[in-house]
Write a protein that holds these residues in place. Structure first.
Motif, mmCIF file in Angstrom:
data_model
loop_
_atom_site.group_PDB
_atom_site.id
_atom_site.type_symbol
_atom_site.label_atom_id
_atom_site.label_comp_id
_atom_site.label_asym_id
_atom_site.label_seq_id
_atom_site.Cartn_x
_atom_site.Cartn_y
_atom_site.Cartn_z
ATOM 1 N N UNK A 204 -13.276 10.350 -15.422
ATOM 2 C CA UNK A 204 -13.293 10.341 -13.962
ATOM 3 C C UNK A 204 -12.354 9.258 -13.446
ATOM 4 N N UNK A 205 -11.422 9.653 -12.561
ATOM 5 C CA UNK A 205 -10.471 8.701 -12.002
ATOM 6 C C UNK A 205 -10.601 8.656 -10.485
ATOM 7 N N UNK A 206 -10.112 7.585 -9.912
ATOM 8 C CA UNK A 206 -9.996 7.420 -8.471
ATOM 9 C C UNK A 206 -8.508 7.578 -8.160
ATOM 10 N N UNK A 207 -8.052 8.772 -7.761
ATOM 11 C CA UNK A 207 -6.633 8.955 -7.494
ATOM 12 C C UNK A 207 -6.248 8.362 -6.141
ATOM 13 N N UNK A 208 -4.981 8.101 -5.954
ATOM 14 C CA UNK A 208 -4.534 7.603 -4.662
ATOM 15 C C UNK A 208 -3.238 6.849 -4.758
ATOM 16 N N UNK A 209 -2.883 6.194 -3.676
ATOM 17 C CA UNK A 209 -1.624 5.471 -3.594
ATOM 18 C C UNK A 209 -1.857 4.050 -3.102
ATOM 19 N N UNK A 210 -0.920 3.181 -3.424
ATOM 20 C CA UNK A 210 -0.912 1.800 -2.942
ATOM 21 C C UNK A 210 0.480 1.523 -2.389
ATOM 22 N N UNK A 211 0.641 0.438 -1.660
ATOM 23 C CA UNK A 211 1.952 0.006 -1.186
ATOM 24 C C UNK A 211 2.428 -1.142 -2.066
ATOM 25 N N UNK A 212 3.676 -1.058 -2.506
ATOM 26 C CA UNK A 212 4.244 -2.092 -3.360
ATOM 27 C C UNK A 212 5.475 -2.704 -2.696
ATOM 28 N N UNK A 213 5.741 -3.983 -2.978
ATOM 29 C CA UNK A 213 7.000 -4.581 -2.509
ATOM 30 C C UNK A 213 8.159 -3.963 -3.280
#
Length: 128
Positions: free
Chosen positions: A97-106
């Motif tokens: 089981x994963x928590x998919x998604x996106x983050x913001x990176x420099x």
């Protein structure tokens, strides 16, 4: 969302630059992908899945992304209800089981990605 769990000796951290393309595990949490895929994002929105070690109950995930050079910190929350089960190459559920998604990176520099899911916490140091 409760504050991040911190083990008595601090949050264990690994060098994710050496993690390879699939991901890495530390402190009871897993994250990925690292390697060339994440570097190609060149900052901005980047896909990052996080997961709890198997066998633990559902909990929200708190992701803290720190740009080491500037000290800028961003927080991302993944709802436990929004988890997904991965599938094997044959299309059958893997049980992971994963928590998919996106983050913001420099755009560049060094980041420390600290993930807390329930009582588990781990840190992934990464160079962009």
């Amino acid at each position: 969302m409760s504050s991040p769990a911190t083990p008595p000796g601090g949050v264990p951290c690994i060098d994710a630059d050496k993690a390879g393309e699939k991901g890495a595990s530390v402190g009871g949490v897993r994250a990925g992908p690292f390697g060339a895929y994440l570097r190609q994002q060149r900052g901005g929105v980047a896909k990052l899945w996080v997961a709890q070690d198997p066998g633990k109950g559902p909990a929200d995930a708190l992701i803290r992304v720190e740009h080491v050079e500037s000290g800028t910190i961003a927080y991302f929350v993944r709802d436990a209800a929004a988890t997904a089960t991965t599938v094997n190459d044959d299309g059958k559920p893997s049980g992971d089981t994963i928590y998919p998604g996106a983050i913001l990176l420099p755009r560049d520099g060094h980041v420390r990605i600290t993930i807390s899911i329930g009582r588990a916490s781990g840190c992934f140091a990464y160079t962009l």
